[in-house]
Design a protein around this motif. Structure first.
Motif, PDB file in Angstrom:
ATOM      1  N   THR A 108       0.835  -1.195   0.000  1.00 51.85           N
ATOM      2  CA  THR A 108       0.000   0.000   0.000  1.00 51.85           C
ATOM      3  C   THR A 108       0.873   1.250   0.000  1.00 51.85           C
ATOM      4  O   THR A 108       2.072   1.185   0.277  1.00 51.85           O
ATOM      5  CB  THR A 108      -0.927   0.028   1.223  1.00 51.85           C
ATOM      6  N   ALA A 109       0.259   2.378  -0.278  1.00 57.95           N
ATOM      7  CA  ALA A 109       1.007   3.625  -0.428  1.00 57.95           C
ATOM      8  C   ALA A 109       1.281   4.283   0.914  1.00 57.95           C
ATOM      9  O   ALA A 109       0.496   4.188   1.858  1.00 57.95           O
ATOM     10  CB  ALA A 109       0.222   4.581  -1.309  1.00 57.95           C
ATOM     11  N   ASP A 190       1.876   9.433  -4.019  1.00 58.11           N
ATOM     12  CA  ASP A 190       1.933   8.207  -3.224  1.00 58.11           C
ATOM     13  C   ASP A 190       3.294   7.529  -3.419  1.00 58.11           C
ATOM     14  O   ASP A 190       3.858   7.549  -4.518  1.00 58.11           O
ATOM     15  CB  ASP A 190       0.842   7.231  -3.656  1.00 58.11           C
ATOM     16  N   PRO A 192       4.928   3.761  -2.727  1.00 58.35           N
ATOM     17  CA  PRO A 192       4.754   2.369  -2.257  1.00 58.35           C
ATOM     18  C   PRO A 192       6.008   1.866  -1.561  1.00 58.35           C
ATOM     19  O   PRO A 192       7.124   2.095  -2.027  1.00 58.35           O
ATOM     20  CB  PRO A 192       4.489   1.595  -3.547  1.00 58.35           C
TER      21      PRO A 192
END
Length: 240
Positions: A108-109, A190, A192
């Motif tokens: 997820t970011a 974002d 990751p």
């Protein structure tokens, strides 16, 4: 005397088997929506619901133990509980100390959050929770890293001017930004990190690791894991 010794040994073996059926699930209880303490004073969140279902599918009797993040791996290794289920990203560095199941949440970011979109995250003072993948990222980035024991303290550091921005999981920060009334904003794109989130276990617990892996696989296969991810993280969350 010999019979007494044998009986005692048998009782001890039976007790050991009974103890092995109870698995203590260690979590932080301070990182919503992954895990938190609800109004009833109980551990709640995505990982509580998921962990209970995994234990059910693995035919394990599980109980939950709350532990501060900064000592969560040492206390697993010291056998104060049997798993870590606390939003912990799978990384090579951690895998040198403990083992992981397959991930139960895809990568997820992470994002930066500040009081202004003009903050320079590349050279500013960045707050993170200690011993996180985000802390490692900032330490390698050239920015000035300040670490805090709890996620709440990282937010407070930004609000009181002690840090220019906080860097953490987007899933954790997004609701806080939304509730801030414009005081806090997301800065940049974002980012990751890690190989997804998994259960941490002692390296000696291969059998337990296998049971949880089988349970996670079954939830991926029947779609129930994706349903749970959407429930807690929303329709835009990465899924399997």
């Amino acid at each position: 005397m010999k019979n007494l010794i044998l009986t005692t040994a048998a009782l001890a073996l039976t007790a050991g088997i009974a103890m092995a059926e109870t698995v203590r699930m260690g979590t932080e209880g301070a990182y919503p929506p992954y895990n938190f303490i609800n109004d009833a004073g109980e551990i709640d969140g995505f990982e509580r619901e998921l962990g209970d279902e995994l234990c059910k599918r693995a035919s394990l009797d599980c109980e939950w133990v709350k532990n501060d993040w900064d000592s969560i791996i040492p206390n697993l290794v010291s056998s104060n509980y049997d798993t870590i289920m606390a939003g912990m990203s799978i990384t090579d560095e951690r895998d040198e100390v403990i083992d992981f199941t397959q991930n139960y949440l895809p990568p997820t970011a992470s994002v930066f959050v500040a009081t202004s979109a003009d903050v320079d995250t590349a050279s500013g003072v960045i707050a993170t929770q200690t011993s996180t993948t985000q802390a490692s990222y900032v330490a390698d980035s050239g920015a000035t890293l300040v670490e805090f024991a709890t996620p709440e303290e990282t937010i407070a550091a930004v609000r009181n001017g002690e840090a220019d921005a906080v860097f953490a999981d987007k899933d954790y920060l997004l609701p806080i930004v939304g509730e801030s009334g414009g005081e806090l904003v997301i800065v940049g794109e974002d980012i990751p990190l890690g190989d997804g989130v998994g259960l941490g276990l002692r390296e000696s617990d291969g059998e337990l690791q296998g049971k949880f892996n089988d349970a996670i696989t079954s939830m991926k296969d029947d779609g129930s894991l994706n349903e749970m991810i959407v429930k807690w993280f929303g329709e835009d969350a990465p899924r399997y």
